[in-house]
Design a protein around this motif. Structure first.
Motif, short mmCIF file in Angstrom:
data_model
loop_
_atom_site.label_atom_id
_atom_site.label_comp_id
_atom_site.label_asym_id
_atom_site.label_seq_id
_atom_site.Cartn_x
_atom_site.Cartn_y
_atom_site.Cartn_z
N LEU A 63 0.86 -1.18 0.00
CA LEU A 63 0.00 0.00 0.00
C LEU A 63 0.89 1.23 0.00
O LEU A 63 1.90 1.27 0.72
N GLN A 66 -1.82 7.62 -2.58
CA GLN A 66 -2.23 7.73 -3.99
C GLN A 66 -1.35 8.66 -4.81
O GLN A 66 -1.25 8.51 -6.02
N LYS A 94 -6.40 -0.30 -8.20
CA LYS A 94 -6.95 -0.54 -6.86
C LYS A 94 -6.63 0.64 -5.94
O LYS A 94 -5.67 0.61 -5.19
N GLN A 95 -7.44 1.67 -6.05
CA GLN A 95 -7.30 2.86 -5.23
C GLN A 95 -8.49 2.99 -4.29
O GLN A 95 -9.58 2.52 -4.61
N SER A 96 -8.26 3.63 -3.17
CA SER A 96 -9.37 3.85 -2.25
C SER A 96 -10.39 4.79 -2.90
O SER A 96 -10.02 5.66 -3.68
N ALA A 100 -13.43 7.78 0.88
CA ALA A 100 -12.63 7.22 1.98
C ALA A 100 -11.85 8.31 2.70
O ALA A 100 -11.49 9.33 2.12
N VAL A 103 -6.21 7.83 1.64
CA VAL A 103 -5.98 7.91 0.19
C VAL A 103 -4.81 7.00 -0.18
O VAL A 103 -3.68 7.42 -0.30
N LYS A 105 -3.34 3.38 -2.45
CA LYS A 105 -3.53 2.47 -3.58
C LYS A 105 -2.73 1.20 -3.30
O LYS A 105 -1.72 1.23 -2.59
N TYR A 106 -3.23 0.10 -3.84
CA TYR A 106 -2.69 -1.23 -3.56
C TYR A 106 -2.06 -1.80 -4.82
O TYR A 106 -2.55 -1.60 -5.92
#
Length: 116
Positions: A63, A66, A94-96, A100, A103, A105-106
């Protein structure tokens, strides 16, 4: 202070540069780029185990914030251990969500030495 801060690993993006060598031909060099905090863990899911059977040495789940400029197939180095990793999935996928309070991204990564 966030709970994530306890798991932060300082990392550096590696930037690929091609230069014409003194003896002719092109050489690839890697230089340090942007620094960022990475929150990663060794992935032990069934999908990760399957990838290991296909030759990937280690699969990590990561993680990052962003705004970190990291993309699929980028290389980065863990500043504490010196280990290098290659991004194996697209972090933009795959971003929040916008609603949310965090902030992030995975993405997944594998431990790998950058090619020369």
């Amino acid at each position: 202070m966030s709970l994530l801060d306890d798991f932060a690993r300082p990392c550096v993006l590696l930037e690929k540069t091609r230069v014409y060598g003194d003896e002719g031909g092109w050489e690839t060099t890697w230089t340090d780029g942007a620094t960022f905090d990475n929150y990663q863990a060794l992935d032990t899911s069934m999908e990760a185990r399957r990838a290991e059977q296909e030759g990937v040495t280690s699969v990590y789940s990561a993680l990052v914030l962003q705004d970190v400029p990291i993309e699929y197939n980028d290389y980065f180095r863990d500043a504490a251990t010196g280990q290098t990793y290659r991004v194996t999935s697209d972090p933009a996928d795959k971003q929040s969500p916008a609603s949310a309070t965090f902030v992030l991204k995975y993405f997944t990564a594998e431990r790998k030495v950058p090619p020369t």
